[in-house]
Scaffold this active site. Structure first.
Site, mmCIF file in Angstrom:
data_model
loop_
_atom_site.group_PDB
_atom_site.id
_atom_site.type_symbol
_atom_site.label_atom_id
_atom_site.label_comp_id
_atom_site.label_asym_id
_atom_site.label_seq_id
_atom_site.Cartn_x
_atom_site.Cartn_y
_atom_site.Cartn_z
ATOM 1 N N ALA A 186 -3.187 -36.600 31.331
ATOM 2 C CA ALA A 186 -1.518 -36.683 31.367
ATOM 3 C C ALA A 186 -1.162 -37.389 30.008
ATOM 4 O O ALA A 186 -0.188 -37.149 29.544
ATOM 5 C CB ALA A 186 -1.066 -37.217 32.628
ATOM 6 N N CYS A 187 -2.128 -38.023 29.644
ATOM 7 C CA CYS A 187 -1.802 -38.997 28.392
ATOM 8 C C CYS A 187 -2.153 -38.577 26.859
ATOM 9 O O CYS A 187 -2.348 -39.048 25.966
ATOM 10 C CB CYS A 187 -2.468 -40.450 28.732
ATOM 11 S SG CYS A 187 -1.995 -41.294 30.203
ATOM 12 N N SER A 188 -2.961 -37.289 27.025
ATOM 13 C CA SER A 188 -3.418 -37.011 25.817
ATOM 14 C C SER A 188 -2.448 -35.700 25.208
ATOM 15 O O SER A 188 -1.347 -35.497 25.596
ATOM 16 C CB SER A 188 -4.641 -36.382 26.016
ATOM 17 O OG SER A 188 -4.794 -35.094 26.750
#
Length: 124
Positions: free
Chosen positions: A75-77
């Site tokens: 989700a953070c990429s």
């Protein structure tokens, strides 16, 4: 109308169900050619793994062909860059570049989890 106590009980039951599905996935995936990147203490609705013998794109496509939908990024990429979160956690750029994120919800069934496991056993 449900009381706040009833809502809290229902919420706890749903969270427990998701945690049980996550534990089943962890147990079965630990027997396959994957690294489990999500710490055991992470939220139960998401399980991040890294593929070892096949690229995450190849695994994604094979799962998609079987109507199973996952993500190849955390989700953070952003884009095709390695996952910063997985890289920070594992210190391994290859693992961070071959992630698959499996999302679970209160609507996920045990049969769906078993199907995912069975297909992963065949393709990994």
């Amino acid at each position: 109308m449900a009381s706040s106590s009833d809502i809290s009980k229902i919420s706890a039951m749903l969270k427990s169900d998701i945690k049980n599905l996550n534990n089943i996935l962890r147990d079965e995936l630990s027997k396959l050619n994957v690294h489990i990147n999500s710490p055991i203490t992470s939220i139960p609705n998401t399980l991040n793994i890294s593929t070892i013998t096949k690229s995450n794109k190849e695994v994604y496509k094979l799962l998609e062909d079987n109507d199973i939908y996952v993500s190849t990024t955390s989700a953070c990429s952003k884009g095709d860059l390695p996952s910063k979160a997985v890289l920070a956690l594992t210190k391994d750029e290859n693992r961070a570049s071959n992630t698959i994120r499996i999302s679970l919800s209160h609507k996920t069934t045990i049969d769906e989890v078993k199907e995912l496991i069975n297909i992963l056993k065949k393709i990994l």
